[in-house]
Design a protein around this motif. Structure first.
Motif, PDB file in Angstrom:
ATOM      1  N   ASP A 204      83.119 -14.473  38.687  1.00  0.00           N
ATOM      2  CA  ASP A 204      83.004 -13.096  38.226  1.00  0.00           C
ATOM      3  C   ASP A 204      84.022 -12.245  38.981  1.00  0.00           C
ATOM      4  N   LEU A 206      84.693  -9.058  39.133  1.00  0.00           N
ATOM      5  CA  LEU A 206      84.185  -7.854  39.778  1.00  0.00           C
ATOM      6  C   LEU A 206      83.462  -8.178  41.080  1.00  0.00           C
ATOM      7  N   SER A 207      82.765  -9.303  41.107  1.00  0.00           N
ATOM      8  CA  SER A 207      82.073  -9.708  42.340  1.00  0.00           C
ATOM      9  C   SER A 207      83.072 -10.046  43.435  1.00  0.00           C
ATOM     10  N   TYR A 247      76.674  -2.250  45.424  1.00  0.00           N
ATOM     11  CA  TYR A 247      76.943  -2.654  44.039  1.00  0.00           C
ATOM     12  C   TYR A 247      77.081  -4.170  43.943  1.00  0.00           C
ATOM     13  N   PHE A 248      77.744  -4.763  44.926  1.00  0.00           N
ATOM     14  CA  PHE A 248      77.913  -6.214  44.932  1.00  0.00           C
ATOM     15  C   PHE A 248      76.563  -6.921  44.990  1.00  0.00           C
ATOM     16  N   ARG A 251      74.695  -6.551  41.700  1.00  0.00           N
ATOM     17  CA  ARG A 251      75.320  -7.352  40.643  1.00  0.00           C
ATOM     18  C   ARG A 251      74.968  -8.832  40.776  1.00  0.00           C
ATOM     19  N   GLN A 252      74.883  -9.322  42.042  1.00  0.00           N
ATOM     20  CA  GLN A 252      74.568 -10.732  42.227  1.00  0.00           C
ATOM     21  C   GLN A 252      73.197 -11.094  41.689  1.00  0.00           C
ATOM     22  N   ARG A 253      72.281 -10.159  41.725  1.00  0.00           N
ATOM     23  CA  ARG A 253      70.914 -10.429  41.279  1.00  0.00           C
ATOM     24  C   ARG A 253      70.820 -10.564  39.765  1.00  0.00           C
ATOM     25  N   HIS A 254      71.859 -10.141  39.048  1.00  0.00           N
ATOM     26  CA  HIS A 254      71.839 -10.203  37.584  1.00  0.00           C
ATOM     27  C   HIS A 254      72.800 -11.254  37.033  1.00  0.00           C
ATOM     28  N   LEU A 255      73.415 -12.053  37.918  1.00  0.00           N
ATOM     29  CA  LEU A 255      74.343 -13.091  37.472  1.00  0.00           C
ATOM     30  C   LEU A 255      73.671 -14.460  37.522  1.00  0.00           C
ATOM     31  N   PRO A 258      75.842 -16.382  40.952  1.00  0.00           N
ATOM     32  CA  PRO A 258      76.355 -15.364  41.874  1.00  0.00           C
ATOM     33  C   PRO A 258      77.237 -15.969  42.954  1.00  0.00           C
TER      34      PRO A 258
END
Length: 512
Positions: A204, A206-207, A247-248, A251-255, A258
């Motif tokens: 990802d 953005l990550s 934010y990082f 975001r990891q919790r929704h990938l 991650p």
């Protein structure tokens, strides 16, 4: 004959592969500390400002620490050997550039490039061990050796730097990397296989940007707040960095795949172990850097003499790192973590009797006692991180462990080093920001030199007390948080490991 060949060939390849991997690992960690004794010489030749001198020291750790997570995941997805080869090549180029840098700015840029390359090497190298040593017991032994090489690199960095500076010009501390890098590039494709675990998904972007950018901004802000006090720029940078990191995390919790699996931190042993990766490195880097200045600039020892005095501590650290996996097998990680933190706390306090006129014996005793704890921290953190996840996530888990190490190394110099600099400015003669810069001023009176040295020693004492209190606090938390292992569970685990090892060896022989 066939059974023995099938059993011996994979094991021989594994240990040879480990030997090849240890070369770049040793270099990456060694370059985090090799400048501790070299900085006075570099300062004389390149004349960096106080801020530039700090960046020469810690931009390497910042670059490694901010990119480890991203490159750990990239290696998991696109091939660890490929990333190792690219990283080694770039590390060699950066080392050559740093050796011949004519200005502080170019040296900082080359050190940053070396840090980027180092971030590609560490997590992939640690993950390769999972492929070379699938058996958990042998993997723990291999990771102990890996951790010992990593720890030894940090420990012998100042020693290697001191020996080289005794014979050659300051750029030799970077050129020493090239033979090892060339050897790795020649033998790695022969002994190591490419590993691309399936099912890890795509990276990802953005990550990757959020993890690297957030860490870099946050560390940069902490460095400047510690060194220069409160002002608009570092505070704004800190807020932005924390927001990017938040934010990082979200975001990891929704990938589905991650970069960091934050569920690992639900395990208290894992959490304490990762913190153990950060705090001891912060204490070690700050104490090593300030002690190097103390030995050379306060006690007026030569570079080589100061390097030799660091050898007992380096030996204690290395031996501790090698034997820790076997000790943990018997006493458990809880006991090992407690010994780690309280031995570091006690060892650091042994620097308090040092004075302007003497303290070599106290310095050696401090490095030996604290070195035992540093060695435990290296071994426990690496083994806990890699052993807690499946093989396809080994690079990411290793990146968490190595990130805690590198950020700790950078923060130790930036924050604790800046704390020492603050006390020097408050109590010193106020002629220059650092002791070395003050001593280079012309026509100094003996009383001014004495005041400057006394102020530096005061700053050193404040740092070791602060670091010791932090370790004692973390040891107390570990004592309360971590449950005592049941004796029956420990015995069962020790008994099961040889049985599992025999089953896997029989399976290998059967395939032969």
């Amino acid at each position: 004959m066939t059974r023995q060949h099938a059993h011996t060939a994979p094991r021989l390849r594994a240990w040879l592969g480990l030997a090849v991997v240890l070369g770049p690992v040793l270099l990456v960690s060694m370059d985090g500390s090799i400048l501790f004794l070299a900085m006075p010489r570099i300062s004389q030749v390149l004349s960096p400002t106080a801020d530039q001198a700090l960046w020469i020291l810690d931009v390497y750790g910042f670059a490694v620490g901010s990119l480890l997570v991203a490159f750990g995941s990239i290696g998991d997805r696109y091939g660890r050997l490929r990333l190792l080869m690219i990283g080694a090549t770039v590390f060699g180029l950066g080392s050559a550039g740093a050796a011949f840098a004519p200005t502080p700015e170019l040296l900082i840029a080359c050190r940053a490039l070396m840090g980027v390359a180092g971030a590609t090497l560490l997590p992939s190298a640690l993950a390769v061990l999972s492929e070379l040593f699938p058996d958990s017991r042998r993997r723990a032994q291999a990771i102990g050796i890996f951790a010992a090489a990593f720890a030894t690199g940090f420990a012998i960095g100042p020693v290697v730097g001191g020996v080289l500076l005794g014979q050659f010009w300051w750029g030799s501390v970077f050129l020493v990397n090239l033979p090892v890098i060339i050897g790795f590039l020649v033998f790695a494709p022969v002994l190591l296989r490419e590993v691309r675990p399936g099912g890890t998904g795509r990276v990802d972007p953005l990550s990757v940007l959020a993890s690297a950018g957030g860490l870099l901004l946050t560390i940069y802000a902490i460095k400047h707040l510690a060194a220069d006090g409160f002002s608009a720029l570092p505070i704004t940078t800190l807020i932005i960095g924390i927001a990017v990191l938040a934010y990082f995390v979200v975001r990891q919790r929704h990938l589905d795949n991650p970069l960091i699996d934050f569920s690992l931190f639900h395990d208290r042993v894992f959490t304490i172990a990762v913190i153990t990766g950060l705090l001891p490195l912060a204490a070690w880097s700050a104490a090593a850097f300030l002690s190097a200045t103390y030995l050379q600039s306060v006690l007026n020892l030569s570079v080589l003499h100061a390097a030799l005095l660091a050898l007992p501590g380096a030996a204690a650290l290395t031996i501790s790192c090698i034997v820790t996996p076997a000790v943990v097998e018997r006493v458990g990680k809880r006991t090992a973590l407690l010994v780690c933190h309280f031995s570091i706390a006690g060892g650091l306090l042994l620097l308090l009797p040092t004075t302007v006129t003497g303290g070599i014996g106290w310095y050696i005793a401090s490095t030996v006692i604290a070195g035992l704890g540093y060695g435990i921290s290296f071994a426990v953190v690496a083994d806990t991180a890699v052993g807690a996840v499946p093989a396809e996530r080994a690079g990411s888990a290793g990146a968490i462990a190595e990130t805690s190490n590198e950020i700790g190394n950078a923060l130790g110099i930036a924050v604790l080093g800046s704390l020492a600099a603050l006390f020097f400015r408050l109590q010193g003669p106020d002629l220059a920001p650092t002791l070395d810069e003050t001593l280079q001023l012309p026509s100094l009176l003996p009383s001014v030199i004495q005041d400057a040295k006394s102020a530096f020693v005061t700053g050193l004492h404040v740092v070791v007390v602060a670091a010791s209190l932090l370790h004692a606090a973390l040891g107390t938390v570990a004592l309360r948080w971590l449950p005592k292992p049941a004796p029956q569970e420990q015995t069962t685990e020790v008994q099961e490991q040889p049985a599992q090892e025999r089953r896997e060896e029989q399976a290998v022989a059967g395939r032969g």
